[in-house]
Scaffold this motif. Structure first.
Motif, mmCIF file in Angstrom:
data_model
loop_
_atom_site.group_PDB
_atom_site.id
_atom_site.type_symbol
_atom_site.label_atom_id
_atom_site.label_comp_id
_atom_site.label_asym_id
_atom_site.label_seq_id
_atom_site.Cartn_x
_atom_site.Cartn_y
_atom_site.Cartn_z
ATOM 1 N N VAL A 187 0.810 -1.222 -0.055
ATOM 2 C CA VAL A 187 -0.052 0.075 0.004
ATOM 3 C C VAL A 187 0.788 1.241 -0.002
ATOM 4 N N PRO A 188 0.779 2.186 -1.057
ATOM 5 C CA PRO A 188 1.417 3.382 -0.932
ATOM 6 C C PRO A 188 1.395 4.277 0.233
ATOM 7 N N VAL A 189 2.534 4.445 0.744
ATOM 8 C CA VAL A 189 2.499 5.532 2.108
ATOM 9 C C VAL A 189 2.683 6.893 1.808
ATOM 10 N N LEU A 190 2.089 7.916 2.673
ATOM 11 C CA LEU A 190 2.093 9.127 2.526
ATOM 12 C C LEU A 190 3.459 9.502 3.358
ATOM 13 N N GLN A 191 4.456 10.047 2.584
ATOM 14 C CA GLN A 191 5.858 10.377 3.126
ATOM 15 C C GLN A 191 5.957 12.004 3.161
ATOM 16 N N PRO A 192 6.565 12.469 4.013
ATOM 17 C CA PRO A 192 6.537 14.117 4.044
ATOM 18 C C PRO A 192 7.370 14.582 3.150
ATOM 19 N N MET A 193 7.104 15.866 2.443
ATOM 20 C CA MET A 193 8.034 16.271 1.249
ATOM 21 C C MET A 193 8.078 17.740 1.566
ATOM 22 N N ASP A 194 9.108 18.730 1.106
ATOM 23 C CA ASP A 194 9.287 19.698 1.166
ATOM 24 C C ASP A 194 7.922 20.517 0.732
ATOM 25 N N LEU A 195 7.569 21.440 1.465
ATOM 26 C CA LEU A 195 6.351 22.305 1.408
ATOM 27 C C LEU A 195 6.407 22.729 0.116
ATOM 28 N N MET A 196 5.299 22.367 -0.764
ATOM 29 C CA MET A 196 5.174 23.252 -2.055
ATOM 30 C C MET A 196 3.800 23.839 -1.975
ATOM 31 N N VAL A 197 3.666 24.824 -2.867
ATOM 32 C CA VAL A 197 2.568 25.628 -2.828
ATOM 33 C C VAL A 197 2.152 25.670 -4.074
ATOM 34 N N GLU A 198 0.955 25.111 -4.492
ATOM 35 C CA GLU A 198 0.434 24.944 -5.937
ATOM 36 C C GLU A 198 -0.789 26.041 -6.410
ATOM 37 N N ALA A 199 -0.758 26.440 -7.294
ATOM 38 C CA ALA A 199 -1.875 27.293 -7.913
ATOM 39 C C ALA A 199 -2.372 26.655 -8.894
ATOM 40 N N THR A 200 -3.684 26.401 -8.936
ATOM 41 C CA THR A 200 -4.502 25.778 -10.155
ATOM 42 C C THR A 200 -5.540 26.884 -10.387
ATOM 43 N N ALA A 201 -5.898 26.731 -11.716
ATOM 44 C CA ALA A 201 -6.918 27.490 -12.289
ATOM 45 C C ALA A 201 -8.254 26.716 -11.993
ATOM 46 N N ARG A 202 -9.154 26.918 -11.200
ATOM 47 C CA ARG A 202 -10.190 26.276 -11.174
ATOM 48 C C ARG A 202 -11.380 26.629 -11.976
ATOM 49 N N ARG A 203 -11.381 27.750 -12.189
ATOM 50 C CA ARG A 203 -12.732 28.476 -13.056
ATOM 51 C C ARG A 203 -12.157 29.482 -14.109
ATOM 52 N N VAL A 204 -12.499 29.277 -15.209
ATOM 53 C CA VAL A 204 -12.375 30.822 -16.075
ATOM 54 C C VAL A 204 -13.479 31.285 -16.755
ATOM 55 N N PHE A 205 -13.805 32.488 -16.308
ATOM 56 C CA PHE A 205 -15.011 32.949 -16.716
ATOM 57 C C PHE A 205 -14.565 34.024 -17.868
ATOM 58 N N SER A 206 -15.103 33.733 -19.124
ATOM 59 C CA SER A 206 -14.628 34.492 -20.170
ATOM 60 C C SER A 206 -15.782 34.760 -21.257
ATOM 61 N N ASN A 207 -15.441 35.614 -22.187
ATOM 62 C CA ASN A 207 -16.396 35.882 -23.143
ATOM 63 C C ASN A 207 -17.798 36.757 -22.800
ATOM 64 N N ALA A 208 -17.626 37.271 -21.801
ATOM 65 C CA ALA A 208 -19.052 37.985 -21.243
ATOM 66 C C ALA A 208 -18.687 39.538 -21.356
ATOM 67 N N HIS A 209 -17.653 40.055 -21.597
ATOM 68 C CA HIS A 209 -17.454 41.474 -21.706
ATOM 69 C C HIS A 209 -17.001 41.931 -22.882
ATOM 70 N N THR A 210 -17.527 42.972 -23.522
ATOM 71 C CA THR A 210 -17.274 43.449 -24.866
ATOM 72 C C THR A 210 -16.123 44.585 -24.533
ATOM 73 N N TYR A 211 -16.237 45.177 -23.336
ATOM 74 C CA TYR A 211 -15.292 46.352 -23.103
ATOM 75 C C TYR A 211 -14.226 45.870 -22.140
ATOM 76 N N HIS A 212 -13.440 46.772 -21.756
ATOM 77 C CA HIS A 212 -12.469 46.373 -20.834
ATOM 78 C C HIS A 212 -12.893 46.083 -19.294
ATOM 79 N N ILE A 213 -12.627 45.037 -18.777
ATOM 80 C CA ILE A 213 -13.052 45.036 -17.241
ATOM 81 C C ILE A 213 -12.108 45.990 -16.331
#
Lengths: 179, 470
Positions: free
Chosen positions: B177-203
């Motif tokens: 069974v794979p075991v969770l081992q500690p690792m160096d802290l990594m901070v990840e950024a992921t794009a969860r939503r993209v809200f596009s195509n709603a604006h004709t002019y500049h937001i």
């Protein structure tokens, strides 16, 4: 009756207005090239400044040169000068507010009547603009000079006869119709 | 309040790319291919230094995190150090926590226009679990980013070895069974939503609702309401586009939700007015329920009156009773119960009134300054030129001008108040109006929600100042 002092002040105001007009026009041209496209807010503010400057310029020019121009008296000059912004074709791109505002109520009526025809007069010109020509070179350059509308010609003639330095007013003329 | 310059001077520099970015939702894959092609085409210009210009700063609701966005489309998040008991003298300082590329330059083929990647605004969502969420926007697209920590890694897979190579099945003799081992802290950024195509002019702004489910995004002529979960639909709640664009006289410059009332929002205009709208009245909030405007003083009329009355920022107070607006020369505090004039008006840099023509020529008159409340709504702050920023105490009516500059303040030194000499004899330490550096402007500032900690963006430098510790 304008005294010499009045004339001086008038000239100052006139020059100031002309300078602001020239600066505004160059900003308009520059904004076409900027990244992100034309900004509506900035264009609107520029056009408001240009309108004030142009109005001051014309009123101070009229005051300083009472015999200016051929037959057209004040009124037609006012309306023709306001007419050509009206004739600005409404761009599909949301970037070109005309200098004309809703504040000039009495003139607005006349303009809409006059410009209504003018808008219908040149569908070819309209459709040319619709094909996204705004990002191409501006079409006001002398070598690609478009045919002047009758109102424009009259206005341009007034300017040329009334003011030796007609370049600014003529440029404004072209910019607004191109814009 | 005396402010101490802490050591957190962060100078953002290229390289532009960072490693933590994950690709957005799979539904956007097609678009990301075209974006990759465009990037090299659009990199003709040398954006190296310009890309580092900070374009927005924002504390999160606890003040633990501070996000900055820049012209190059990057977001850098700072986190406050936990205060240790042994070093009580040393308040928690802010260190870089995560850096990611939020937006890329894009090309709109239909209009033949580049879409800038500059981050216009960042707004944090309230924290609901261990991860942090923020909304970031450029001129056209809003993105929801999730920032999370990873400090453990599963090890001991059956089918692949530690390097990820597939193991030869014949060598696998037992299951583990794979075991969770500690690792160096990594901070990840992921794009969860993209809200596009709603604006004709500049937001120009985004604002998260107090219901924590919706938010608004605002461009020059429209305000759109989004649900944070739904990206393929948004509701248009304000539309001031005239039937004939030639009759356009006014644009929307900013909008914000009321901090407590989830049905109320306000938007400011280029004509210097603010409208308060109630979403319960109608689906399209074209009719305001309150309209705030101060009549123009005819004696100050000039060519540039319209430009300087355009509101560049609007902010509700934390208690929801006041609105603050910033125009080119002043900051005004409005009581929501009084529409015909502001409660208080503060002159930020009135000495510029006589210089409007030059400021028009060098484009400074178009600068959009932001304004911010402190946590208790007793002090307001806004930026100016020469890296000056101003604070106004609403109770004592005292104000102070401070400077964000390395040359003029040593680390940990207490900031010395600055003064601009308007006319006549210039005293020592004063600076004359003509010596002001108009290329050094402080447009973006933010105030910690509870404490006296402020973050001030001066071009590509971020300054964090804290209250003096006794």
């Amino acid at each position: 009756m304008s005294t010499a002092a009045d004339m001086d002040v008038n000239m100052d105001v006139n020059m100031e207005a002309r300078r602001i007009l020239a600066v505004s026009i160059s900003k308009l041209y520059a904004s076409r090239a900027q990244r992100g496209g034309l900004r509506l807010h900035r264009s609107l503010l520029l056009s408001l400044v240009m309108r004030s400057a142009r109005d001051i310029y014309h009123s101070s020019s009229r005051d300083s040169e009472p015999h200016s121009g051929p037959s057209p008296p004040e009124e037609p000059m006012d309306t023709t000068s306001s007419v050509e912004p009206e004739r600005t074709v409404s761009e599909p791109q949301p970037t070109s507010p005309s200098a004309q505002a809703a504040t000039e109520e009495p003139e607005a009526e006349y303009e809409r009547g006059a410009s209504g025809d003018k808008e219908n007069l040149s569908p070819a010109k309209q459709s040319r603009k619709r094909r996204g020509k705004t990002s191409a070179a501006p079409d006001f350059l002398p070598s690609k000079r478009a045919r002047l509308e009758p109102g424009e010609e009259r206005y341009a003639a007034c300017c040329r006869s009334g003011h030796p330095e007609s370049l600014t007013s003529l440029s404004l003329n072209r910019v607004i119709s191109a814009f | 309040m005396a402010l101490r310059d802490t050591s957190s001077l962060h100078q953002l520099k290229s390289p532009k790319r960072d490693l933590d970015t994950q690709p957005p939702d799979s539904s956007m894959e097609e678009e990301s291919d075209t974006r990759k092609i465009n990037n090299s085409f659009l990199r003709d210009h040398n954006y190296a230094t310009e890309a580092d210009i900070i374009s927005t700063v924002e504390f999160n609701s606890s003040g633990e995190l501070l996000a900055t966005g820049d012209k190059g489309g990057r977001v850098v998040v700072f986190q406050r150090e936990q205060e240790s008991k042994s070093q009580s003298q040393r308040r928690g300082e802010y260190n870089v926590y995560s850096t990611f590329q939020s937006h890329e330059p894009e090309f709109d083929y239909l209009k033949s226009l580049e879409i800038e990647e500059k981050i216009n605004k960042i707004k944090w969502l309230p924290q609901q679990n261990a991860a942090y969420f923020l909304l970031s926007t450029n001129d056209k697209t809003v993105k929801l980013w999730k920032i999370s920590e990873r400090d453990k890694r599963p090890e001991g897979y059956n089918l692949k070895d530690e390097d990820g190579r597939i193991r030869d099945p014949s060598t696998i003799t037992s299951l583990r069974v794979p075991v969770l081992q500690p690792m160096d802290l990594m901070v990840e950024a992921t794009a969860r939503r993209v809200f596009s195509n709603a604006h004709t002019y500049h937001i120009n702004s985004i604002s998260v609702n107090s219901d924590h489910q919706t938010y608004i995004s605002t461009d020059d002529l429209q305000v759109n309401l989004w649900n944070l979960e739904i990206t393929n639909r948004s509701f248009n709640i304000v539309d001031i586009k005239p039937a004939n664009m030639e009759e356009l006289t006014e644009v929307i410059t900013s909008a914000e939700f009321h901090p407590q009332q989830c049905h109320t929002f306000a938007y400011s205009s280029s004509k210097g007015s603010i409208r308060l709208c109630d979403m319960r009245q109608a689906a399209l909030c074209d009719r305001h329920c309150k309209y705030f405007e101060e009549p123009e003083d005819p004696s100050t009329r000039s060519f540039f009156s319209e430009i300087i009355s355009s509101i560049s920022d609007v902010k509700f107070s934390h208690n929801g009773r006041y609105l603050m607006t910033r125009d080119y020369l002043t900051v005004k505090v409005w009581d929501l119960q009084m529409e015909n004039k502001p409660l208080e008006t503060y002159q930020v840099h009135d000495y510029l009134r006589g210089k409007l023509c030059s400021l028009y020529e060098n484009d400074c008159i178009f600068d959009k300054f932001e304004c911010v409340w402190n946590g208790s709504d007793s002090v307001i702050m806004t930026g100016s030129y020469n890296n000056f920023f101003r604070m106004f105490d609403r109770n004592t009516k005292r104000d102070v001008t401070l400077e964000a500059s390395r040359e003029n303040s040593k680390p940990r030194a207490i900031l010395k108040p600055r003064k601009v000499c308007i006319g006549g004899k210039r005293r020592k330490d004063e600076i004359s109006v003509d010596s002001l550096d108009f290329s050094k402007k402080i447009l973006h500032t933010t105030w910690h929600p509870h404490e006296n900690i402020i973050a001030v963006a001066a071009t590509n430098n971020l300054y964090i100042f804290q209250d003096k510790v006794n």
